[in-house]
Design a protein around this motif. Structure first.
Motif: not given
Length: 478
Positions: A249-262, A377-392
């Motif tokens: 999976n990917g993420i919504d790079a507009d919604e999860w963007n620390p450069g523009t996050d309201k 314990a198991y994670e088919p994909c996960g999104l929060n780790q992707l958000y975390s990478l995006r946010y440093g």
């Protein structure tokens, strides 16, 4: 390009109970950018009809097995994605969770409801719903849509079918009596079709009959072919491995963007990473924690066994005693909620627990925390780790599924490509050791900044994933 009918039981922001809703919102948009013509079909739950009120247009009305069905069309808010809403009393006249009642138990007529949804999707797919829109590929998602490929398999000609597994643990299981009540062909009650150890499974409808089966990460595609992660379906998945693939999976790079996050106190990017500290201070103040440079850990997710909450609880008292801070957002098992609340009282300046969900707070945790805990314990994909990478915000993950595919472990001081920390033994001690490695790296600002930059440099958007799905559709249509 091709016409893609995307069948899903939830899509953000119209209805969301989990990560499927985020995928269903983002993937169609990415496919449209690649010139595919994508339309979503979604149950018209009461909350969805209310949310879309004023922005919907009636398209057609017809009966399915004597059940009145109205199709409405609307646009997914803020996008060009057209959504068809299946308005039938079983969906639109019932408030609350789409799958279960106020008592927390599944709605007793879920099989009838989602079979009706599948029948409507079939009519649309065969261009028999009065929409004048020929479908090339039907892309189905999770058990709620599993009967769509099963129904379409009886038709010739028909569009190609793709079935995506988001979480194999939810198989859509129902009894023999329910099977009989649905009036399905008796030959479907067979171990090679829908029957599953004396029950029948909507999920098997997709796994057996879809032309291609995908799941949401390459590692999860391998794991579900084993008894440990196959949930009783591993034999079938091994049998179909030639048409099974994992697309991360990917993420919504507009919604999860620390450069523009309201939602956050101070926007930032890789070049202005020092501004991230302002978000840490804001999160500490909002959460009633001591404002300090102490390492701040975050967790967002369901408070259930799958998410590794037991491992977090085993480690929290010691971590807090050692000076760490932690902000937790989620809800789930009452025992976990109560134990976390008790710890928050005991360590009031170091631990903040919010039971429930807040989109704003979720963004603030991703921006303000130093470290993100995701010991599933198991994670088919996960999104929060992707958000975390995006946010440093460096993730600590268990080496499973999409977590393993998306995080590179910082295993030694000379490593220059790492993006987080990984543990391999699913134990409290395994998680504790990974946290200690992260805390040691946190003390070296040069290393920490390198790891942050590595994560923030990753292309986590849906573009890459959408291109893979586009190639898959092309192979089917050839």
């Amino acid at each position: 390009m091709s016409n893609i009918l995307f069948a899903t039981s939830e899509v953000f922001p119209l209805i969301k109970t989990g990560g499927l809703a985020d995928v269903a919102a983002s993937l169609p948009r990415a496919l449209i950018k690649l010139k595919h013509n994508v339309r979503i079909v979604l149950p018209g739950y009461a909350s969805v009809m209310k949310a879309a009120a004023g922005d919907v247009k009636k398209v057609t009305v017809f009966d399915v097995d004597g059940e009145p069905v109205t199709l409405w069309k609307t646009l997914l808010p803020g996008t060009r994605v057209l959504v068809w809403l299946v308005d039938a009393p079983a969906f639109s006249e019932r408030d609350g969770n789409p799958y279960c009642g106020p008592d927390g138990f599944d709605w007793p007529d879920n099989a009838q409801r989602f079979l009706l949804f599948a029948k409507v999707a079939r009519l649309i797919a065969l261009n028999q719903a009065g929409l004048d829109w020929p479908v090339d590929v039907v892309h189905c998602n999770d058990w709620q849509t599993g009967m769509v490929p099963a129904l379409l398999a009886q038709d010739n000609p028909r569009p190609a079918t793709v079935f995506t597994i988001h979480n194999l643990a939810y198989r859509g299981l129902f009894s023999w009596d329910t099977f009989v009540s649905l009036g399905l062909p008796h030959e479907l009650w067979h171990m090679d079709r829908l029957e599953f150890y004396g029950q029948f499974s909507f999920m098997k409808g997709g796994l057996v009959y879809a032309d291609r089966v995908t799941t949401v990460s390459p590692t999860y595609a391998e794991e579900i072919q084993t008894p440990d992660a196959g949930n009783g379906l591993d034999g079938l998945l091994r049998h179909r491995q030639a048409v099974l693939s994992g697309i991360l999976n990917g993420i919504d790079a507009d919604e999860w963007n620390p450069g523009t996050d309201k939602h956050i106190a101070q926007t930032y990017n890789r070049r202005t990473l020092t501004n991230k500290e302002k978000n840490k201070v804001a999160l500490q103040e909002r959460s009633g924690l001591e404002v300090s440079e102490k390492p701040l850990l975050g967790f967002i997710g369901r408070l259930v066994d799958q998410k590794g909450v037991d491992l977090i609880l085993s480690n929290l008292p010691q971590l807090l005693s050692e000076g760490c801070q932690c902000v937790i957002l989620g809800s789930g098992m009452k025992d976990y909620e109560e134990r976390l609340a008790q710890l928050a009282q005991e360590f009031s300046e170091q631990l903040s627990v919010t039971i429930g969900y807040s989109e704003t707070l979720a963004h603030q945790i991703e921006a303000g925390a130093d470290i993100f805990l995701m010991p599933s314990a198991y994670e088919p994909c996960g999104l929060n780790q992707l958000y975390s990478l995006r946010y440093g915000t460096l993730p600590i993950v268990h080496a499973v599924g999409g977590l393993r595919d998306s995080v590179i472990d910082f295993a030694e001081p000379t490593q220059t490509d790492a993006t987080g920390f990984m543990f391999y033994q699913y134990t409290a001690h395994g998680l504790y050791n990974a946290i200690q490695r992260a805390l040691a790296a946190f003390q070296d600002k040069k290393i920490w900044r390198m790891l942050q930059n590595n994560g923030m440099s990753k292309d986590l958007s849906w573009q890459r994933s959408a291109e893979e799905y586009g190639r898959l559709y092309g192979e089917l249509l050839e």
